[in-house]
Motif scaffolding. Structure first.
Motif, mmCIF file in Angstrom:
data_model
loop_
_atom_site.group_PDB
_atom_site.id
_atom_site.type_symbol
_atom_site.label_atom_id
_atom_site.label_comp_id
_atom_site.label_asym_id
_atom_site.label_seq_id
_atom_site.Cartn_x
_atom_site.Cartn_y
_atom_site.Cartn_z
ATOM 1 N N LYS A 75 2.158 -4.179 -8.179
ATOM 2 C CA LYS A 75 0.801 -3.987 -7.667
ATOM 3 C C LYS A 75 0.169 -2.754 -8.308
ATOM 4 N N ARG A 76 0.983 -1.700 -8.459
ATOM 5 C CA ARG A 76 0.492 -0.464 -9.057
ATOM 6 C C ARG A 76 0.089 -0.656 -10.516
ATOM 7 N N ARG A 77 0.942 -1.407 -11.230
ATOM 8 C CA ARG A 77 0.642 -1.664 -12.650
ATOM 9 C C ARG A 77 -0.693 -2.386 -12.792
ATOM 10 N N ASN A 78 -0.941 -3.296 -11.846
ATOM 11 C CA ASN A 78 -2.172 -4.084 -11.933
ATOM 12 C C ASN A 78 -3.416 -3.282 -11.583
ATOM 13 N N LEU A 79 -3.201 -2.099 -11.041
ATOM 14 C CA LEU A 79 -4.346 -1.262 -10.690
ATOM 15 C C LEU A 79 -4.968 -0.632 -11.922
ATOM 16 N N TRP A 80 -4.192 -0.551 -13.012
ATOM 17 C CA TRP A 80 -4.709 0.172 -14.192
ATOM 18 C C TRP A 80 -5.439 -0.735 -15.138
ATOM 19 N N ASP A 118 0.825 -1.209 0.000
ATOM 20 C CA ASP A 118 0.000 0.000 0.000
ATOM 21 C C ASP A 118 0.863 1.265 0.000
ATOM 22 N N LEU A 119 2.177 1.092 -0.120
ATOM 23 C CA LEU A 119 3.099 2.229 -0.086
ATOM 24 C C LEU A 119 3.434 2.724 -1.488
ATOM 25 N N GLU A 120 3.897 3.974 -1.582
ATOM 26 C CA GLU A 120 4.514 4.474 -2.812
ATOM 27 C C GLU A 120 5.951 3.947 -2.809
ATOM 28 N N TYR A 136 19.402 -5.252 1.210
ATOM 29 C CA TYR A 136 19.144 -4.361 0.082
ATOM 30 C C TYR A 136 18.474 -5.103 -1.071
ATOM 31 N N GLU A 137 18.911 -6.328 -1.353
ATOM 32 C CA GLU A 137 18.282 -7.128 -2.419
ATOM 33 C C GLU A 137 16.804 -7.374 -2.093
ATOM 34 N N ARG A 138 16.527 -7.615 -0.846
ATOM 35 C CA ARG A 138 15.123 -7.822 -0.466
ATOM 36 C C ARG A 138 14.335 -6.518 -0.590
ATOM 37 N N TYR A 139 14.969 -5.423 -0.226
ATOM 38 C CA TYR A 139 14.348 -4.106 -0.386
ATOM 39 C C TYR A 139 13.961 -3.878 -1.844
ATOM 40 N N LYS A 140 14.894 -4.194 -2.760
ATOM 41 C CA LYS A 140 14.607 -4.030 -4.192
ATOM 42 C C LYS A 140 13.457 -4.931 -4.629
ATOM 43 N N TYR A 141 13.418 -6.120 -4.065
ATOM 44 C CA TYR A 141 12.327 -7.043 -4.369
ATOM 45 C C TYR A 141 10.982 -6.443 -3.935
ATOM 46 N N PHE A 142 10.974 -5.827 -2.747
ATOM 47 C CA PHE A 142 9.738 -5.194 -2.263
ATOM 48 C C PHE A 142 9.336 -4.033 -3.169
ATOM 49 N N ILE A 143 10.311 -3.259 -3.607
ATOM 50 C CA ILE A 143 10.024 -2.127 -4.515
ATOM 51 C C ILE A 143 9.354 -2.656 -5.783
ATOM 52 N N GLU A 202 7.677 -5.408 -6.061
ATOM 53 C CA GLU A 202 6.343 -5.877 -5.673
ATOM 54 C C GLU A 202 5.351 -4.713 -5.642
ATOM 55 N N ILE A 203 5.803 -3.606 -5.081
ATOM 56 C CA ILE A 203 4.946 -2.423 -4.978
ATOM 57 C C ILE A 203 4.617 -1.887 -6.370
ATOM 58 N N LYS A 204 5.634 -1.832 -7.236
ATOM 59 C CA LYS A 204 5.415 -1.328 -8.599
ATOM 60 C C LYS A 204 4.469 -2.243 -9.371
#
Ligand SMILES: Nc1nc2c(ncn2[C@@H]2O[C@H](COP(=O)(O)OP(=O)(O)O)[C@@H](O)[C@H]2O)c(=O)[nH]1
Ligand SMILES: [Mg+2]
Ligand SMILES: [Zn+2]
Length: 292
Positions: free
Chosen positions: A287-292, A225-227, A274-281, A283-285
């Motif tokens: 999710k956003r793509r699927n919103l459109w 749910d984050l940017e 950091y690799e996991r952080y990138k993975y989360f980023i 995931e967030i992106k």
């Protein structure tokens, strides 16, 4: 009216701890109308039972935070428990729990249990990953009793234990709160049967004055749910670079002149987290793509 804290809920009733005594109360009907459900950890006002009337929970005082599953309010510490082995650590879960704690302004404590099972070297790779966060890390063995006293001294206020099944959460509570005798289960049995040994959400009083909740495990933690550029706010070791990167809304992934990436590349910050952080980023992106 008296004040106290909800220690547990049992079928429509709540046990309220007030000055060392437990009072069983029913919640007023108007809570339901307001869509409010009393939670373990809630500070409340209540009228104790009398010979002719049952105890009545009258008012829930404002919460400073709350988790939904497990339902616990006013949490001071999230104690994340992992084991170096049996089971192997799920670092994605650890990081998500840390993000959740940061979002809710809860202090994170990392507990590495079962250190009796491994050599120091195999603990180092875990510790190195989390040192830059500045979260307190406790190395303990609830089996041998090692590190328990120091941990127990640190647990002031309300602590919620979290972590994979089988890492030793119930065993830790049994150690720091002798007499509790929570059910513990062997990992193998649990894997075979997929059952939980910890069901009820209940606040247990610790000798040092704090209170602790053993939980049946956290259900699906959502961080999407984050940017993307806001995820760093929940990483204490990244957010300090927020205004140093070339791009104002740097996500610290592919952008040029990124100070976080620079720190990763020259080894000042650990790579695995950091690799996991990138993975989360990603995931967030996604999710956003699927919103459109
Ligand atoms: N070797 C070792 N085993 C442990 C330790 N702490 C817990 N265990 C074992 O790990 C298993 C799971 O423990 P439990 O407390 O039920 O884990 P929970 O699911 O996180 O509550 C049990 O068989 C415990 O005896 C420890 O420090 N060392
Ligand atoms: Mg348990
Ligand atoms: Zn950056």
């Amino acid at each position: 009216m008296r004040e106290g804290i909800i220690q547990k809920g049992i079928g429509g009733f709540y046990d309220i701890l007030s000055q060392g005594e437990i009072f069983r109360c029913r919640a007023r009907g108007r809570f339901r109308k307001l869509g409010l459900t009393p939670m373990v950890g809630d500070y409340v006002r209540f009228i104790p039972e009398t010979e002719i009337t049952e105890g009545s929970l009258e008012e829930i005082l404002p919460r400073k935070n709350n988790l939904k599953r497990p339902p616990v309010a006013n949490i001071d510490n999230l104690a994340i428990v992992i084991a170096p082995t049996q089971p192997d650590p799920d670092f994605f879960l650890v990081d998500k729990l840390m993000i959740t704690a940061e979002k809710l302004n809860i202090k994170t404590i990392l507990i590495i249990n079962k250190i009796d099972l491994v050599e120091q070297e195999s603990l180092n790779y875990i510790i190195e990953d989390y040192l830059p966060t500045n979260y307190k890390i406790h190395l303990i063995s609830s089996k041998l009793g090692y590190g328990i006293e120091e941990l127990s001294n640190e647990l002031q206020g309300i602590t919620t234990l979290a972590g994979q099944s089988g890492v030793g959460k119930s065993s830790i509570i049994n150690r720091i709160h002798p007499g509790t005798n929570l059910k513990t289960g062997s990992v193998s049995k649990k894997l075979q049967q997929g059952r939980h040994t910890t069901r009820q959400v209940e606040l247990l009083s610790l000798p040092g004055g704090g209170m602790i909740v053993d939980t049946p495990g956290f259900s699906q933690i959502e961080i999407t749910d984050l940017e993307p550029e806001d995820l760093q706010d929940y990483y204490p070791e990244y957010v300090i670079f927020k205004h140093d990167c070339y791009f104002q809304r740097c996500t610290h992934t592919a952008e040029p002149y990124c100070k976080v990436r620079e720190a990763i590349e020259n080894g000042r910050l650990p790579k695995n987290r950091y690799e996991r952080y990138k993975y989360f980023i990603e995931e967030i992106k996604e999710k956003r793509r699927n919103l459109w």
